[in-house]
Design an enzyme around this catalytic site. Structure first.
Site, PDB file in Angstrom:
ATOM      1  N   ARG A 236     -28.004  36.099  47.754  1.00 57.29           N
ATOM      2  CA  ARG A 236     -28.594  36.908  48.822  1.00 57.29           C
ATOM      3  C   ARG A 236     -30.059  36.504  49.002  1.00 57.29           C
ATOM      4  NH1 ARG A 236     -24.555  37.308  50.681  1.00 57.29           N
ATOM      5  NH2 ARG A 236     -23.187  39.089  51.047  1.00 57.29           N
ATOM      6  N   GLU A 265     -32.243  34.940  58.710  1.00 55.55           N
ATOM      7  CA  GLU A 265     -31.322  33.873  59.102  1.00 55.55           C
ATOM      8  C   GLU A 265     -30.999  34.004  60.590  1.00 55.55           C
ATOM      9  OE1 GLU A 265     -27.870  33.928  56.575  1.00 55.55           O
ATOM     10  OE2 GLU A 265     -29.039  33.632  54.751  1.00 55.55           O
ATOM     11  N   HIS A 284     -26.274  28.920  54.942  1.00 58.30           N
ATOM     12  CA  HIS A 284     -25.401  30.014  54.489  1.00 58.30           C
ATOM     13  C   HIS A 284     -23.932  29.585  54.579  1.00 58.30           C
ATOM     14  CE1 HIS A 284     -25.316  34.643  53.919  1.00 58.30           C
ATOM     15  NE2 HIS A 284     -24.216  34.119  53.404  1.00 58.30           N
TER      16      HIS A 284
END
Length: 322
Positions: A236, A265, A284
């Site tokens: 995370r 993001e 990601h």
């Protein structure tokens, strides 16, 4: 046959054939959206018997408007986008899918580790620029006998350590919720937080994002780490204070960072992390392979099938119905 409605708040999948194959025989019809706001979630899911969600904000305000919902399933491991307490107040179990991409994330973690330690992107760029050196970008360290530290000791961390030990690395780990015996069974030394920071040559993050873990990698943490150490994060982004990390990389407090997850993001195009030689950023994507994509959809739908077939749910995260 019963008539049920499953609402899919949003998803990035090519289609929902996996879910339909599993749930249509039980009498489910589908309502699908790409919800960006709590209002859109509330509208789509108002009369749904089950909710599947990926990134949409399933907030307390949205959940209060659900009239029939028996379960909320998050496509993925983290449940940051779902208000767990609000669901609990309504007696709605929230379920995640923690086991669909363990091996992929472990593979990506090791890939990032190797890339940052071996300086692969820089060497590739130099070769492309016509520079051929047999000992480029010095110094590059070897991994044998180096210490890998894991922050968190769940399934992904264990899979990472299994791989890392094949490189001849020593292993230490920190997790206040896991006892020493569990660490010892995998040949890992359990240590406290400061020891993890100060002894790790490569420190890889496998923590959920909670109030306790937010910005746990901060200015003080980077000052405690070795100046020769590398940080890898595939869990995370919010566990790392981005500004503190940028300063630590600039000031040589750590040797490098390889990140698949970030606080914001997508990453801002002008982020210093994209310009620094001692930083690698991927998008990601650690979870992704073609097979993990299918597993994620299948496992999420199977949780709904369990509930409506009278079987226990496997992965409840808010304590309802356990």
């Amino acid at each position: 046959m019963s008539n049920y409605l499953v609402a899919v708040t949003d998803s990035g999948f090519p289609d929902l054939e996996q879910e339909k194959r599993i749930l249509k025989p039980l009498g489910f019809t589908f309502a699908t959206g790409q919800c960006k706001t709590a209002e859109e979630v509330a509208e789509l899911c108002r009369d749904a018997d089950a909710v599947l969600t990926q990134w949409a904000p399933v907030t307390a305000e949205a959940i209060e408007k659900f009239t029939k919902c028996k379960v909320i399933v998050r496509y993925g491991i983290g449940v940051d986008n779902v208000d767990l307490e609000a669901a609990k107040r309504r007696d709605i179990p929230v379920v995640n899918v923690p086991d669909y991409a363990v091996q992929e994330v472990a593979d990506h973690t090791l890939s990032l580790m190797l890339a940052i330690v071996r300086k692969i992107p820089q060497v590739v760029q130099r070769v492309r620029d016509g520079i051929w050196e047999i000992s480029p970008c010095r110094p590059i360290i070897g991994l044998q006998e180096k210490t890998i530290g894991v922050a968190g000791f769940g399934n992904i961390a264990k899979a990472v350590l299994h791989r890392a030990q094949a490189f001849g690395m020593k292993a230490i780990g920190y997790d206040p919720f896991v006892n020493e015996e569990a660490f010892a069974r995998l040949g890992v030394e359990k240590v406290d937080w400061d020891t993890l920071l100060s002894r790790s040559d490569i420190l890889t993050v496998h923590m959920p994002l909670t109030k306790e873990t937010k910005h746990v990698f901060n200015e003080n943490a980077f000052k405690t780490m070795k100046s020769t150490s590398f940080l890898v994060n595939t869990s995370r982004g919010g566990t790392i204070d981005t500004e503190a990390l940028i300063n630590a990389l600039r000031n040589g407090e750590i040797a490098g960072a390889a990140l698949d997850v970030l606080e914001q993001e997508p990453i801002a195009p002008d982020s210093p992390l994209l310009k620094m030689d001692n930083s690698i950023v991927t998008s990601h994507c650690a979870w992704y392979s073609e097979s993990s994509l299918l597993r994620l959809q299948e496992y999420a739908a199977l949780e709904i099938k369990r509930l409506f077939s009278g079987e226990p749910l496997l992965h409840v995260v808010n304590g309802v119905g356990k």
